[in-house]
Design a protein around this motif. Structure first.
Motif, PDB file in Angstrom:
ATOM      1  N   MET A   1       0.672  -1.364   0.083  1.00 55.31           N
ATOM      2  CA  MET A   1      -0.012   0.026   0.072  1.00 55.31           C
ATOM      3  C   MET A   1       0.881   1.149  -0.007  1.00 55.31           C
ATOM      4  SD  MET A   1      -3.372   1.072   2.405  1.00 55.31           S
ATOM      5  CE  MET A   1      -2.133   1.832   3.968  1.00 55.31           C
ATOM      6  N   HIS A   2       1.943   1.295   0.923  1.00 56.16           N
ATOM      7  CA  HIS A   2       2.729   2.685   0.959  1.00 56.16           C
ATOM      8  C   HIS A   2       3.419   2.780  -0.390  1.00 56.16           C
ATOM      9  CE1 HIS A   2       2.804   2.687   5.503  1.00 56.16           C
ATOM     10  NE2 HIS A   2       1.841   2.914   4.988  1.00 56.16           N
ATOM     11  N   TRP A   3       3.820   1.698  -0.973  1.00 60.61           N
ATOM     12  CA  TRP A   3       4.671   1.670  -2.314  1.00 60.61           C
ATOM     13  C   TRP A   3       3.946   1.947  -3.505  1.00 60.61           C
ATOM     14  CZ3 TRP A   3       8.682  -2.828  -3.375  1.00 60.61           C
ATOM     15  CH2 TRP A   3       9.652  -2.377  -4.515  1.00 60.61           C
ATOM     16  N   PHE A   4       2.520   1.633  -3.407  1.00 57.25           N
ATOM     17  CA  PHE A   4       1.287   2.292  -4.366  1.00 57.25           C
ATOM     18  C   PHE A   4       1.144   3.535  -4.160  1.00 57.25           C
ATOM     19  CE2 PHE A   4      -2.968   3.069  -5.679  1.00 57.25           C
ATOM     20  CZ  PHE A   4      -2.821   2.635  -7.060  1.00 57.25           C
ATOM     21  N   PHE A   5       0.989   4.097  -2.917  1.00 57.21           N
ATOM     22  CA  PHE A   5       0.608   5.530  -2.750  1.00 57.21           C
ATOM     23  C   PHE A   5       2.048   6.380  -3.026  1.00 57.21           C
ATOM     24  CE2 PHE A   5      -2.634   5.348   0.764  1.00 57.21           C
ATOM     25  CZ  PHE A   5      -3.514   4.618  -0.177  1.00 57.21           C
ATOM     26  N   ALA A   6       3.171   5.991  -2.827  1.00 56.86           N
ATOM     27  CA  ALA A   6       4.354   6.656  -2.974  1.00 56.86           C
ATOM     28  C   ALA A   6       4.497   6.739  -4.615  1.00 56.86           C
ATOM     29  CB  ALA A   6       5.600   6.227  -2.516  1.00 56.86           C
ATOM     30  N   ALA A   7       4.313   5.588  -5.371  1.00 56.77           N
ATOM     31  CA  ALA A   7       4.430   5.606  -6.598  1.00 56.77           C
ATOM     32  C   ALA A   7       3.204   6.643  -7.358  1.00 56.77           C
ATOM     33  CB  ALA A   7       4.065   4.116  -7.339  1.00 56.77           C
ATOM     34  N   CYS A   8       2.411   6.660  -6.831  1.00 57.02           N
ATOM     35  CA  CYS A   8       1.151   7.539  -7.554  1.00 57.02           C
ATOM     36  C   CYS A   8       1.597   8.981  -7.158  1.00 57.02           C
ATOM     37  CB  CYS A   8      -0.211   7.453  -6.722  1.00 57.02           C
ATOM     38  SG  CYS A   8      -0.998   5.869  -7.040  1.00 57.02           S
ATOM     39  N   ILE A   9       2.336   9.412  -6.073  1.00 57.08           N
ATOM     40  CA  ILE A   9       2.546  10.712  -5.627  1.00 57.08           C
ATOM     41  C   ILE A   9       3.724  11.081  -6.412  1.00 57.08           C
ATOM     42  CG2 ILE A   9       3.257  12.187  -3.824  1.00 57.08           C
ATOM     43  CD1 ILE A   9       1.613  10.372  -2.149  1.00 57.08           C
ATOM     44  N   VAL A  10       4.849  10.282  -6.282  1.00 57.23           N
ATOM     45  CA  VAL A  10       6.134  10.641  -6.935  1.00 57.23           C
ATOM     46  C   VAL A  10       6.089  10.647  -8.438  1.00 57.23           C
ATOM     47  CG1 VAL A  10       8.666  10.080  -7.370  1.00 57.23           C
ATOM     48  CG2 VAL A  10       7.486   9.637  -5.071  1.00 57.23           C
ATOM     49  N   LEU A  11       5.272  10.168  -9.293  1.00 64.84           N
ATOM     50  CA  LEU A  11       5.284   9.765 -10.598  1.00 64.84           C
ATOM     51  C   LEU A  11       4.539  11.099 -11.193  1.00 64.84           C
ATOM     52  CD1 LEU A  11       4.406   6.046 -11.184  1.00 64.84           C
ATOM     53  CD2 LEU A  11       6.622   7.495 -11.815  1.00 64.84           C
ATOM     54  N   VAL A  12       3.582  11.896 -10.498  1.00 64.78           N
ATOM     55  CA  VAL A  12       3.093  12.708 -11.073  1.00 64.78           C
ATOM     56  C   VAL A  12       3.098  14.224 -10.312  1.00 64.78           C
ATOM     57  CG1 VAL A  12       1.032  11.234 -11.565  1.00 64.78           C
ATOM     58  CG2 VAL A  12       0.969  12.589  -9.521  1.00 64.78           C
ATOM     59  N   THR A  13       4.055  14.318  -9.385  1.00 57.38           N
ATOM     60  CA  THR A  13       4.361  15.255  -8.410  1.00 57.38           C
ATOM     61  C   THR A  13       5.434  16.239  -9.478  1.00 57.38           C
ATOM     62  OG1 THR A  13       3.372  14.704  -6.566  1.00 57.38           O
ATOM     63  CG2 THR A  13       4.669  16.799  -6.329  1.00 57.38           C
ATOM     64  N   PRO A  14       5.457  17.471  -9.712  1.00 55.62           N
ATOM     65  CA  PRO A  14       6.340  18.004 -10.362  1.00 55.62           C
ATOM     66  C   PRO A  14       7.699  18.340  -9.396  1.00 55.62           C
ATOM     67  CG  PRO A  14       4.835  19.592  -9.629  1.00 55.62           C
ATOM     68  CD  PRO A  14       4.030  18.204  -9.625  1.00 55.62           C
ATOM     69  N   ILE A  15       8.324  17.230  -8.977  1.00 53.82           N
ATOM     70  CA  ILE A  15       9.323  17.472  -8.271  1.00 53.82           C
ATOM     71  C   ILE A  15      10.678  17.958  -8.943  1.00 53.82           C
ATOM     72  CG2 ILE A  15      11.380  15.725  -6.873  1.00 53.82           C
ATOM     73  CD1 ILE A  15       8.893  13.851  -6.645  1.00 53.82           C
ATOM     74  N   THR A  16      11.353  18.780  -7.946  1.00 55.49           N
ATOM     75  CA  THR A  16      12.494  19.496  -8.869  1.00 55.49           C
ATOM     76  C   THR A  16      13.921  18.625  -8.314  1.00 55.49           C
ATOM     77  OG1 THR A  16      12.696  21.028  -6.881  1.00 55.49           O
ATOM     78  CG2 THR A  16      11.305  21.602  -8.764  1.00 55.49           C
ATOM     79  N   ARG A  17      14.920  19.344  -9.125  1.00 56.46           N
ATOM     80  CA  ARG A  17      16.186  18.600  -8.669  1.00 56.46           C
ATOM     81  C   ARG A  17      16.598  19.246  -7.365  1.00 56.46           C
ATOM     82  NH1 ARG A  17      19.960  17.822 -13.123  1.00 56.46           N
ATOM     83  NH2 ARG A  17      21.687  18.860 -12.231  1.00 56.46           N
ATOM     84  N   ASN A  18      16.256  20.425  -6.881  1.00 55.92           N
ATOM     85  CA  ASN A  18      16.434  20.499  -5.656  1.00 55.92           C
ATOM     86  C   ASN A  18      15.761  19.759  -4.506  1.00 55.92           C
ATOM     87  OD1 ASN A  18      17.902  22.630  -3.720  1.00 55.92           O
ATOM     88  ND2 ASN A  18      15.862  23.243  -3.292  1.00 55.92           N
ATOM     89  N   ASP A  19      14.551  19.384  -4.906  1.00 54.82           N
ATOM     90  CA  ASP A  19      13.700  18.374  -3.894  1.00 54.82           C
ATOM     91  C   ASP A  19      14.423  16.872  -3.673  1.00 54.82           C
ATOM     92  OD1 ASP A  19      11.687  20.070  -3.956  1.00 54.82           O
ATOM     93  OD2 ASP A  19      10.703  19.404  -5.351  1.00 54.82           O
ATOM     94  N   ILE A  20      14.992  16.672  -4.994  1.00 58.99           N
ATOM     95  CA  ILE A  20      15.884  15.467  -4.797  1.00 58.99           C
ATOM     96  C   ILE A  20      17.065  15.753  -4.015  1.00 58.99           C
ATOM     97  CG2 ILE A  20      17.302  13.756  -6.033  1.00 58.99           C
ATOM     98  CD1 ILE A  20      15.225  14.239  -8.424  1.00 58.99           C
ATOM     99  N   ARG A  21      17.850  16.912  -4.029  1.00 64.29           N
ATOM    100  CA  ARG A  21      18.732  16.979  -3.150  1.00 64.29           C
ATOM    101  C   ARG A  21      18.627  17.311  -1.783  1.00 64.29           C
ATOM    102  NH1 ARG A  21      20.124  20.958  -5.847  1.00 64.29           N
ATOM    103  NH2 ARG A  21      21.813  20.365  -7.140  1.00 64.29           N
ATOM    104  N   ILE A  22      17.447  17.698  -1.286  1.00 67.66           N
ATOM    105  CA  ILE A  22      17.142  17.761  -0.228  1.00 67.66           C
ATOM    106  C   ILE A  22      16.807  16.349   0.544  1.00 67.66           C
ATOM    107  CG2 ILE A  22      15.160  18.707   1.425  1.00 67.66           C
ATOM    108  CD1 ILE A  22      14.730  21.049  -0.395  1.00 67.66           C
TER     109      ILE A  22
END
Length: 495
Positions: A154-175
Motif C-alpha cells: 500500500m505505501h509503495w503504491f501510494f508513493a508511486a502515485c505521488i512521485v510519478l505525477v508530482t512536479p518534483i525538482t532537482r533541488n527536492d531530490i537534493r533535499i
C-alpha cells in the motif's frame, strides 16, 4: 484611500470578532482538555494548531507531504523515548493518504503522463494482488490484513502515485538525499553513544521487554540499534548509506567533496559494525559491485575483486581480528553453515515448504510474525518465524505472490538500469547510481532480514525506485548536445 478587507485595528471588523470568538473557544476547550488529561492534554493543545497548519500546507503542496513522509519514517523509532505510546505508523498512513488527495486537488499542475511508466504497472499489479489477498479463504483473521498490507504494497503504491505525477525538482531530490544522509549520521552517532557510553532508561526498558535482550545482547556484547526498530534494521541501513557514501567518493570531482563523503562512509561503516548485523555485509557485497557494473567500468570491477578476495580469504581461513567482536560477526556472516541460527532458518523453511505446498496463495496477509502472534497465535503460519522478508511474503501470499514480488523487483531494477544508462547529467547520474546500488543491496539482504518492510528503509526504497525509473525528467544535457526534442524541431532537408 481604500481600506483593507481585514484590519485588527478596526473594532467593528466582523472578521476580528470571528477570530476572537474562535480563539476564545479554543482556549476554553484546551483548558478543559488540560484539566481532564493533564500533560497529555497540554501536548494536544500545543500540537493541534501545528497539525492544522501542516495539513493546510500539505493540501496546498503535495511535495511537502513527501518530505513529511520521509522524516516521519525516521521519527518512528524515536517513539521509544516518548512518555506515551504514539501511533506514528498510522500517522504516516494519514500523511500518505492526504498527500494523494492533495495531488488530486492540485491535479491541474500534476504531470499525469507519469502514470504511463511501466514501473507504475508493476507496482499496481502487485498492489492489486495484495488487495485480492483480503479474500483469501485460508486467512484465520481477516482484519490483520490491514497491518501487513501497508509495508507489503500500500505505501509503495501510494508513493508511486505521488512521485510519478508530482512536479518534483532537482533541488527536492537534493533535499531528500541530504535528509537521508543527515538522519543516518545522527543515527550512527547515537549508536556510538549506546555502544561506548550506555543506554538510556527507556532503551533499557525496551531491551528487557520481549525477546529483545536475547537478540541484542550476545555474549555480553550489545548490538547497537540506535533509534531504529532493531539492530538488524539499523545495520542494514548503515550498510546501505555506506554504499551511497562510497559511490559519492568515486563520483565527486572536487577533493574536498571526496574527503567529506569518505569521512561519512567511515562513520556509516562503523555504525554498521557496532550493530553486529551479519547479513548487512551483503548490502555492500552486492551494492558496490552492482555500481561498478552500472558504470560498465570492468577495470575497476576487476581491481575491486582483486582487493576483496584477499580480505574474504582472511576472514574465512584465518583468525586475524577474532578478538574484536565486530570483526568476528563479519567473519561468521561468510560461514553461515557453521551458524546454528542459519541452520535453524533452513530447517524452518523446509517445514514451511511442506505447509505451503497446499497453499499457492499463502495463509493470508497478516498471519505471520508480530500480527500472526497477536491475532492468530494458534495458526501454523504464526508458529514458525520467517527470519526473512521473502519467506514472510511466501507464507502470507504464497508461491504466486512471492513470484510476482520478485518479478516486480527485477523489473524495477532492469527498468532503472535502462533509464540510468541514458542519462547525460553527471550530478543526476551519481545520485541515481547510489539509489539503484543501495536498492539492489537491500534486496539481497532481504533474504535474511525483513528490511524492505521496515521504516525508514522501505520509505527510501519506495521513493527512490520511482525517482530512478523516471530520472529522465531531470536530465540536463551538455550545451553542445541537442536534446531529442530539439532534434525533432530541426528542419528536414527537402530533396
Amino acid at each position: 484611500m481604500a481600506q483593507s478587507a481585514f484590519s485588527l485595528t478596526r473594532p467593528n471588523s466582523g472578521q476580528f470578532w470571528m477570530y476572537s470568538l474562535l480563539g476564545a473557544l479554543y482556549s476554553v476547550g484546551m483548558g478543559y482538555l488540560v484539566s481532564r488529561m493533564g500533560p497529555l492534554g497540554a501536548g494536544v493543545a500545543i500540537l493541534l494548531p501545528i497539525g492544522l497548519v501542516i495539513m493546510i500546507v500539505l493540501m496546498m503542496e503535495p511535495r511537502f507531504g513527501l518530505f513529511l513522509y520521509l522524516h516521519l519514517s525516521f521519527i518512528v523509532g524515536l517513539t521509544r523515548f516518548f512518555p506515551v505510546e504514539f501511533p506514528v505508523g498510522l500517522l504516516i498512513d494519514g500523511v500518505l493518504a492526504l498527500t494523494l488527495v492533495s495531488t488530486l486537488v492540485n491535479g491541474s499542475r500534476m504531470e499525469w503522463r507519469g502514470m504511463r511508466s511501466p514501473a507504475f504497472a508493476l507496482v499496481t499489479i502487485w498492489f492489486v494482488y495484495t488487495l485480492i489477498e483480503l479474500l483469501n479463504p485460508e486467512a484465520p483473521y481477516r482484519p490483520a490484513w490491514f497491518f501487513h498490507v501497508r509495508p507489503f504494497s500500500m505505501h509503495w503504491f501510494f508513493a508511486a502515485c505521488i512521485v510519478l505525477v508530482t512536479p518534483i525538482t532537482r533541488n527536492d531530490i537534493r533535499i531528500m538525499v541530504n535528509s537521508w544522509l543527515g538522519w543516518s549520521f545522527l543515527a550512527a552517532l547515537w549508536a556510538f553513544k549506546q555502544q561506548y557510553i550506555g543506554l538510556t532508561t527507556n532503551e533499557t526498558i525496551w531491551l528487557n521487554s520481549g525477546n529483545n535482550a536475547v537478540t541484542h545482547l550476545l555474549f555480553g556484547q550489545l548490538r547497537s540499534f540506535s533509534f531504529y526498530s532493531d539492530a538488524a534494521q539499523f545495520g542494514g541501513e548503515m550498510a546501505g548509506v555506506t554504499v551511497v557514501a562510497v559511490i559519492r567518493v568515486f563520483e565527486e570531482k572536487k577533493l574536498l567533496h571526496k574527503l567529506f563523503f569518505l569521512a561519512l562512509a567511515l562513520v556509516y561503516f562503523w555504525g554498521y559494525a557496532v550493530s553486529g548485523t551479519r547479513s548487512a555485509l551483503f548490502v555492500m557485497l552486492a551494492g558496490f559491485p552492482f555500481y561498478l557494473l552500472l558504470k560498465r567500468d570492468f577495470l575497476k570491477l576487476a581491481i575491486g575483486v582483486v582487493m576483496a578476495v584477499p580480505l574474504v580469504l582472511l576472514l574465512l581461513y584465518t583468525s586475524v581480528g577474532s578478538s574484536n567482536y565486530q570483526v568476528q560477526r563479519m567473519r561468521s556472516a561468510l560461514t553461515p553453515m557453521n551458524d546454528p541460527s542459519f541452520i535453524l532458518r533452513l530447517q524452518n523453511q523446509q517445514k514451511l515448504k511442506g505447509y505451503l505446498s497446499h497453499y499457492p496463495f499463502g495463509a493470508g496477509i497478516g498471519t505471520s510474525t508480530d500480527m500472526g502472534a497477536r491475532f492468530s497465535p494458534w495458526h501454523w503460519a504464526a508458529q514458525t518465524p520467517p527470519d526473512s522478508w521473502y519467506v514472510e511474503l511466501w507464507i502470507e501470499t504464497g508461491q504466486v505472490g512471492l513470484t510476482l514480488y520478485i518479478l516486480m523487483i527485477l523489473g524495477l531494477v532492469g527498468l532503472g538500469v535502462w533509464r540510468v544508462w541514458q542519462l547525460k547529467d553527471p550530478w543526476l547520474i551519481k545520485i541515481m547510481y547510489a539509489f539503484l546500488a543501495e536498492f539492489v543491496g537491500m534486496a539481497v539482504m532481504a533474504y535474511s532480514n525483513p528490511v524492505l518492510g521496515q521504516f525508514p528503509t522501505d520509505t527510501i526504497i519506495f521513493i527512490s525506485t520511482m525517482l530512478i525509473v523516471t530520472c529522465y525528467r531531470w536530465d540536463i544535457r551538455p550545451v553542445n548536445q541537442p536534446s531529442d526534442v530539439t532534434l525533432q524541431k530541426l528542419p528536414t532537408l527537402q530533396l
